[in-house]
Write a protein that holds these residues in place. Sequence first.
Motif, PDB file in Angstrom:
ATOM      1  N   ALA A  96       7.298  -3.489   6.351  1.00 31.82           N
ATOM      2  CA  ALA A  96       7.591  -3.009   5.007  1.00 31.82           C
ATOM      3  C   ALA A  96       6.773  -1.762   4.688  1.00 31.82           C
ATOM      4  O   ALA A  96       5.719  -1.534   5.305  1.00 31.82           O
ATOM      5  N   ALA A  97       7.244  -0.991   3.713  1.00 27.67           N
ATOM      6  CA  ALA A  97       6.588   0.257   3.332  1.00 27.67           C
ATOM      7  C   ALA A  97       6.426   0.338   1.820  1.00 27.67           C
ATOM      8  O   ALA A  97       7.287  -0.140   1.070  1.00 27.67           O
ATOM      9  N   ARG A  98       5.316   0.925   1.394  1.00 29.21           N
ATOM     10  CA  ARG A  98       5.054   1.141  -0.026  1.00 29.21           C
ATOM     11  C   ARG A  98       4.209   2.400  -0.185  1.00 29.21           C
ATOM     12  O   ARG A  98       3.670   2.920   0.801  1.00 29.21           O
ATOM     13  N   GLY A  99       4.054   2.856  -1.394  1.00 25.79           N
ATOM     14  CA  GLY A  99       3.353   4.110  -1.607  1.00 25.79           C
ATOM     15  C   GLY A  99       1.849   3.972  -1.768  1.00 25.79           C
ATOM     16  O   GLY A  99       1.099   4.903  -1.468  1.00 25.79           O
ATOM     17  N   ILE A 100       1.396   2.815  -2.257  1.00 29.69           N
ATOM     18  CA  ILE A 100      -0.016   2.650  -2.588  1.00 29.69           C
ATOM     19  C   ILE A 100      -0.617   1.544  -1.737  1.00 29.69           C
ATOM     20  O   ILE A 100      -0.010   0.489  -1.543  1.00 29.69           O
ATOM     21  N   TYR A 101      -1.834   1.796  -1.249  1.00 29.30           N
ATOM     22  CA  TYR A 101      -2.547   0.811  -0.428  1.00 29.30           C
ATOM     23  C   TYR A 101      -3.005  -0.327  -1.319  1.00 29.30           C
ATOM     24  O   TYR A 101      -3.795  -0.132  -2.242  1.00 29.30           O
ATOM     25  N   ALA A 102      -2.510  -1.528  -1.043  1.00 33.38           N
ATOM     26  CA  ALA A 102      -2.841  -2.690  -1.868  1.00 33.38           C
ATOM     27  C   ALA A 102      -2.931  -3.911  -0.972  1.00 33.38           C
ATOM     28  O   ALA A 102      -1.968  -4.690  -0.865  1.00 33.38           O
ATOM     29  N   PRO A 103      -4.078  -4.102  -0.316  1.00 36.48           N
ATOM     30  CA  PRO A 103      -4.254  -5.237   0.592  1.00 36.48           C
ATOM     31  C   PRO A 103      -3.929  -6.565  -0.067  1.00 36.48           C
ATOM     32  O   PRO A 103      -4.363  -6.819  -1.193  1.00 36.48           O
ATOM     33  N   GLY A 104      -3.140  -7.367   0.633  1.00 35.04           N
ATOM     34  CA  GLY A 104      -2.792  -8.673   0.119  1.00 35.04           C
ATOM     35  C   GLY A 104      -1.484  -8.742  -0.640  1.00 35.04           C
ATOM     36  O   GLY A 104      -0.926  -9.822  -0.824  1.00 35.04           O
ATOM     37  N   SER A 105      -0.981  -7.601  -1.044  1.00 34.82           N
ATOM     38  CA  SER A 105       0.257  -7.588  -1.825  1.00 34.82           C
ATOM     39  C   SER A 105       1.454  -7.936  -0.959  1.00 34.82           C
ATOM     40  O   SER A 105       1.504  -7.596   0.221  1.00 34.82           O
ATOM     41  N   THR A 106       2.438  -8.615  -1.576  1.00 34.59           N
ATOM     42  CA  THR A 106       3.710  -8.877  -0.910  1.00 34.59           C
ATOM     43  C   THR A 106       4.833  -8.056  -1.558  1.00 34.59           C
ATOM     44  O   THR A 106       6.003  -8.258  -1.245  1.00 34.59           O
ATOM     45  N   THR A 107       4.466  -7.164  -2.432  1.00 25.09           N
ATOM     46  CA  THR A 107       5.441  -6.301  -3.112  1.00 25.09           C
ATOM     47  C   THR A 107       5.505  -4.962  -2.407  1.00 25.09           C
ATOM     48  O   THR A 107       4.556  -4.185  -2.467  1.00 25.09           O
ATOM     49  N   TYR A 108       6.605  -4.714  -1.739  1.00 21.03           N
ATOM     50  CA  TYR A 108       6.820  -3.474  -1.023  1.00 21.03           C
ATOM     51  C   TYR A 108       8.144  -2.850  -1.466  1.00 21.03           C
ATOM     52  O   TYR A 108       9.026  -3.533  -1.967  1.00 21.03           O
ATOM     53  N   ASP A 109       8.265  -1.558  -1.248  1.00 17.02           N
ATOM     54  CA  ASP A 109       9.458  -0.834  -1.691  1.00 17.02           C
ATOM     55  C   ASP A 109      10.598  -0.918  -0.686  1.00 17.02           C
ATOM     56  O   ASP A 109      11.774  -0.933  -1.076  1.00 17.02           O
ATOM     57  N   TYR A 110      10.271  -0.937   0.576  1.00 14.83           N
ATOM     58  CA  TYR A 110      11.282  -0.929   1.631  1.00 14.83           C
ATOM     59  C   TYR A 110      10.951  -2.002   2.664  1.00 14.83           C
ATOM     60  O   TYR A 110       9.776  -2.215   2.982  1.00 14.83           O
ATOM     61  N   TRP A 111      12.016  -2.615   3.186  1.00 13.73           N
ATOM     62  CA  TRP A 111      11.848  -3.730   4.117  1.00 13.73           C
ATOM     63  C   TRP A 111      12.753  -3.564   5.331  1.00 13.73           C
ATOM     64  O   TRP A 111      13.867  -3.043   5.223  1.00 13.73           O
ATOM     65  N   GLY A 112      12.260  -4.052   6.483  1.00 14.73           N
ATOM     66  CA  GLY A 112      13.118  -4.177   7.645  1.00 14.73           C
ATOM     67  C   GLY A 112      13.895  -5.481   7.599  1.00 14.73           C
ATOM     68  O   GLY A 112      13.762  -6.269   6.657  1.00 14.73           O
ATOM     69  N   GLN A 113      14.681  -5.708   8.629  1.00 12.32           N
ATOM     70  CA  GLN A 113      15.536  -6.897   8.670  1.00 12.32           C
ATOM     71  C   GLN A 113      14.809  -8.124   9.203  1.00 12.32           C
ATOM     72  O   GLN A 113      15.297  -9.238   9.065  1.00 12.32           O
ATOM     73  N   GLY A 114      13.654  -7.915   9.818  1.00 12.75           N
ATOM     74  CA  GLY A 114      12.860  -9.025  10.325  1.00 12.75           C
ATOM     75  C   GLY A 114      13.084  -9.290  11.797  1.00 12.75           C
ATOM     76  O   GLY A 114      14.163  -9.012  12.337  1.00 12.75           O
ATOM     77  N   THR A 115      12.065  -9.837  12.435  1.00 11.16           N
ATOM     78  CA  THR A 115      12.169 -10.247  13.832  1.00 11.16           C
ATOM     79  C   THR A 115      11.510 -11.612  13.978  1.00 11.16           C
ATOM     80  O   THR A 115      10.434 -11.852  13.420  1.00 11.16           O
ATOM     81  N   GLN A 116      12.156 -12.501  14.703  1.00 11.75           N
ATOM     82  CA  GLN A 116      11.688 -13.880  14.817  1.00 11.75           C
ATOM     83  C   GLN A 116      10.574 -13.981  15.860  1.00 11.75           C
ATOM     84  O   GLN A 116      10.709 -13.485  16.981  1.00 11.75           O
ATOM     85  N   VAL A 117       9.509 -14.648  15.465  1.00 12.24           N
ATOM     86  CA  VAL A 117       8.419 -14.987  16.389  1.00 12.24           C
ATOM     87  C   VAL A 117       8.302 -16.504  16.411  1.00 12.24           C
ATOM     88  O   VAL A 117       8.129 -17.129  15.362  1.00 12.24           O
ATOM     89  N   THR A 118       8.418 -17.081  17.596  1.00 17.05           N
ATOM     90  CA  THR A 118       8.311 -18.528  17.743  1.00 17.05           C
ATOM     91  C   THR A 118       7.217 -18.833  18.757  1.00 17.05           C
ATOM     92  O   THR A 118       7.271 -18.335  19.891  1.00 17.05           O
ATOM     93  N   VAL A 119       6.251 -19.648  18.343  1.00 14.93           N
ATOM     94  CA  VAL A 119       5.130 -20.005  19.211  1.00 14.93           C
ATOM     95  C   VAL A 119       5.228 -21.503  19.499  1.00 14.93           C
ATOM     96  O   VAL A 119       5.156 -22.324  18.579  1.00 14.93           O
TER      97      VAL A 119
END
Length: 121
Positions: A96-119
Amino acid sequence: VQLVESGGGLVQAGGSLRLSCVASIRTFSNYVMGWLRQAPGKEREFVATISKYGIGTAYRDSVKGRFTISRDNAKNTVYLQMNSLKPEDTAVYYCAARGIYAPGSTTYDYWGQGTQVTVSS
């Protein structure tokens, strides 16, 4: 803005994966980048973030020392190196991408479609 993740897959506990995210952005260095994840039945959660020129990074506590976020502004790419993977790391991972550095935030402006990680254990 388009974000495309790759590198997910199935790995045994203790193994490693490297996620990549290529951004179709005119000026990639204008954006703070982050990795977030969502496991089945759970809320989406912050994993790691990196500032515009890579000087600042931040991680959720459970991945500190195991995951490393990095970026290559010349390639419009952000990476997440994941080592010592655990079954609890299983999730869909989003770039995801956003304009301001905000550690811990889950609010982003742009998102990818995701990729599955299975352990597996």
